[in-house]
Design an enzyme around this catalytic site. Structure first.
Site, PDB file in Angstrom:
ATOM      1  N   LYS A   1       0.838  -1.203   0.000  1.00 45.27           N
ATOM      2  CA  LYS A   1       0.000   0.000   0.000  1.00 45.27           C
ATOM      3  C   LYS A   1       0.874   1.255   0.000  1.00 45.27           C
ATOM      4  CE  LYS A   1      -3.798  -2.459   2.224  1.00 45.27           C
ATOM      5  NZ  LYS A   1      -4.440  -2.870   3.483  1.00 45.27           N
TER       6      LYS A   1
ATOM      7  N   GLN B   1      -4.439  -1.609   9.791  1.00 51.81           N
ATOM      8  CA  GLN B   1      -4.253  -2.908   9.137  1.00 51.81           C
ATOM      9  C   GLN B   1      -4.829  -4.012  10.025  1.00 51.81           C
ATOM     10  OE1 GLN B   1      -3.028  -3.436   5.969  1.00 51.81           O
ATOM     11  NE2 GLN B   1      -3.760  -5.509   6.328  1.00 51.81           N
TER      12      GLN B   1
ATOM     13  N   ASP C   1     -11.132   3.102   4.528  1.00 52.01           N
ATOM     14  CA  ASP C   1     -11.584   1.716   4.350  1.00 52.01           C
ATOM     15  C   ASP C   1     -13.112   1.619   4.391  1.00 52.01           C
ATOM     16  OD1 ASP C   1      -9.522  -0.089   3.839  1.00 52.01           O
ATOM     17  OD2 ASP C   1      -8.801   0.003   5.909  1.00 52.01           O
TER      18      ASP C   1
END
Ligand code: NAP
Length: 293
Positions: A53, A97, A120
């Site tokens: 990422k 994460q 997200d």
């Protein structure tokens, strides 16, 4: 033999588009979008995801930060970091994460991410907006699947779509996305008749054989076999399973490719698109937070 849905190539296209838009945003505002990633512990798979990422951010001109925390950290300590990142005007997107260690109240942490920095789209505010058909951010993996179908010319409008898996991260939001009246790619990438299956669905194969578009988000290798797929269907494999023979999806690729019209591989399918949509969301977050001086 099915047409292969090349996620890597599509991800490169999206990255090029995002890079141009990031550059325009920087020219117009003087602001470089910034993504802060939070990594708790040193799980090898999470390390790889976060590194990929960050590299992707670099490719498109987005700044990135990595906040590494000890695996023994408490929910309170992690909350304090989230609060600090929420308050930091230099940070536009926050990525926690997953998975987090067992002692951390994962939902409580995700709920604390500011809705405008929630790239997200896990915060209930953003989930609720998606349910109502007025999303702020689209969740990255479902959005990646939608982009994959759209860019391959597979229309879902009026079609029978079967999603196997009902997680909050993939199955549920994907079903919502494809059943909406409209989408970022127009109404042909939405307006599907969606059926959701899960581990308690009886006679899964009978349901999956009705699908014009079949999406597997299960987390079990080769769970979708050729006899479960309608001839000519588009099959999207979201699964990532680590086996002795390497990374595999949820679909028996070799068997299903002989029956399907389109099929996405693992690796090189949905995974790269998930990262592309994270970049897209980080730019959107920077736009939403930018206030003209
Ligand atoms: P999850 O939270 O474990 O959910 C799995 C879903 O599959 C659940 O709804 C479960 O049903 C259902 N299921 C399990 N066994 C089944 C069976 N035999 N038949 C039918 N349904 C079954 O997983 P997730 O987070 O959604 O992830 C799914 C997969 O996608 C994993 O392999 C994950 O690594 C991968 N993934 C990939 C990306 C990417 O970027 N490509 C992103 C996220 C996740 P119940 O609800 O009844 O338990």
């Amino acid at each position: 033999m099915a047409h292969i849905l090349d996620g890597r190539q599509m991800a490169r296209e999206i990255e090029q588009e995002v890079r141009v838009q990031v550059d325009q945003f920087l020219q117009q505002t003087g602001v470089k979008p910034c993504l802060a990633a939070v990594l708790v512990g040193s799980d090898p798979a999470s390390e790889v995801y976060v590194r990929n990422k960050q590299k992707a951010c670099q490719r498109v001109g987005i700044d990135s930060q990595l906040h590494r925390l000890e695996v023994s950290i408490s929910t309170t300590e992690l909350s304090a970091l989230v609060a600090q990142l929420n308050a930091d005007s230099q940070v536009h997107g926050i990525l926690i994460q997953l998975p987090l260690p067992d002692q951390i109240a994962e939902t409580a942490i995700l709920d604390r991410v500011h809705p405008l920095k929630d790239v997200d789209a896990f915060n209930p505010d953003n989930v609720g907006r998606l349910v109502q058909g007025r999303p702020r951010f689209l969740p990255c993996t479902p959005h990646g699947v939608q982009q994959m179908l759209h860019r391959a010319g597979v229309e879902v409008a009026g079609k029978q779509v079967v999603v196997v898996g009902r997680s909050d991260i993939v199955g549920k939001p994907l079903a919502l996305l494809l059943m909406q009246r409209d989408s970022t790619c127009g109404p042909t990438a939405a307006n599907a008749s969606v059926t959701i299956c899960h581990s308690r669905s009886s006679d899964l194969a009978t349901i999956t054989r009705t699908a014009d578009v079949l999406i597997a988000a299960i987390g079990r290798p080769a769970e979708i076999r050729a006899d479960m797929v309608k001839t000519g269907a588009a099959v999207v494999d979201v699964g990532i399973n680590r086996t002795e023979s390497g990374l595999v999806g949820d679909v028996d690729f070799d068997g299903v490719k002989e029956v399907a019209g389109h099929i996405s591989p693992v690796p090189g399918g949905v995974g790269p698109l998930t990262i592309s949509m994270l970049l897209h969301n980080t730019l959107s977050a920077a736009r939403l937070q930018h206030v003209e001086p």
